[in-house]
Scaffold this motif. Structure first.
Motif, PDB file in Angstrom:
ATOM      1  N   UNK A 115       0.891  -0.738   0.130  1.00  0.00           N
ATOM      2  CA  UNK A 115       0.095  -0.255  -0.160  1.00  0.00           C
ATOM      3  C   UNK A 115       0.575   1.383   0.305  1.00  0.00           C
ATOM      4  N   UNK A 116       0.473   1.591  -1.036  1.00  0.00           N
ATOM      5  CA  UNK A 116       1.090   3.581  -0.838  1.00  0.00           C
ATOM      6  C   UNK A 116       0.400   4.741  -0.555  1.00  0.00           C
ATOM      7  N   UNK A 117       0.700   5.386  -0.154  1.00  0.00           N
ATOM      8  CA  UNK A 117       0.454   6.580   1.106  1.00  0.00           C
ATOM      9  C   UNK A 117      -0.120   7.285   0.072  1.00  0.00           C
ATOM     10  N   UNK A 118      -0.960   7.909  -0.640  1.00  0.00           N
ATOM     11  CA  UNK A 118      -1.658   9.053  -1.293  1.00  0.00           C
ATOM     12  C   UNK A 118      -1.987   9.864  -0.895  1.00  0.00           C
ATOM     13  N   UNK A 119      -1.586  11.544  -1.473  1.00  0.00           N
ATOM     14  CA  UNK A 119      -2.017  12.587  -1.407  1.00  0.00           C
ATOM     15  C   UNK A 119      -3.615  12.859  -0.743  1.00  0.00           C
ATOM     16  N   UNK A 120      -3.320  14.137  -1.108  1.00  0.00           N
ATOM     17  CA  UNK A 120      -5.319  14.028  -0.790  1.00  0.00           C
ATOM     18  C   UNK A 120      -6.037  14.159  -2.385  1.00  0.00           C
ATOM     19  N   UNK A 121      -5.326  14.890  -2.928  1.00  0.00           N
ATOM     20  CA  UNK A 121      -5.993  14.746  -5.034  1.00  0.00           C
ATOM     21  C   UNK A 121      -6.193  13.282  -5.436  1.00  0.00           C
ATOM     22  N   UNK A 122      -4.874  12.520  -5.169  1.00  0.00           N
ATOM     23  CA  UNK A 122      -5.031  11.101  -5.224  1.00  0.00           C
ATOM     24  C   UNK A 122      -6.281  10.455  -5.059  1.00  0.00           C
TER      25      UNK A 122
END
Length: 172
Positions: free
Chosen positions: A72-79
């Motif tokens: 799992x990769x941490x996504x930013x808010x826009x992603x």
């Protein structure tokens, strides 16, 4: 004049694909399955996702046999917001050009209209217009030689359109 009419008739018939929407989706799903089953490697796919506000390139890696999952990769808010918006349209973030995903969304539409047209010299585009729900229309574009999905667009009722286009595809 007769030659012009005959030429126009032949040209129109060549531009109109002789395939149903169901057959196109079945062929495209078979391509998806064949790519997965034929290799024990990793599928690398790079896609460009374009929205009215931004464009982003994503590199997606997945196990060809579907046994292992990526970390799992941490996504930013826009992603995260884009991922959720696409989920409303039945688009899987990890397989955004999946024909099976398109078929699932397609089959959930109680009232829909399908049309197929040639787009480019070697491409077929299936357009599905829905009468209800958040999504007004989706398209799936495949190569006519092997039915490999290369583009998908989602048009929402609020006039936002998201396009997903394949930039690269490899089995590593």
């Amino acid at each position: 004049a007769l030659a012009a009419v005959v030429s126009l008739f032949v040209w129109v018939h060549q531009r109109t694909p002789n395939i149903t929407s169901n057959a196109l989706l079945v062929h495209a799903e078979n391509w998806d399955d064949a790519g997965m089953a034929s290799s024990g490697g990793v599928i690398y796919q790079q896609v460009r996702i374009t929205t009215p506000r931004a464009a982003m390139n994503r590199s997606i890696y997945r196990d060809a046999r579907g046994q292992r999952r990526p970390k799992a990769v941490k996504m930013d808010a826009s992603e995260e917001q884009l991922k959720n918006r696409l989920a409303v349209a039945g688009v899987n973030w990890e397989e955004p050009l999946s024909a099976a995903g398109y078929q699932d969304w397609h089959d959930r539409q109680r009232v829909r209209t399908d049309r197929i047209k040639r787009s480019g010299s070697r491409l077929l585009t299936l357009t599905t217009t829905a009468t209800a729900g958040d999504v007004a229309e989706q398209t799936l574009t495949v190569r006519d030689t092997d039915f490999h999905p290369v583009r998908r667009t989602v048009e929402f009722r609020d006039n936002e359109t998201i396009e997903i286009a394949e930039l690269d595809y490899k089995i590593l």
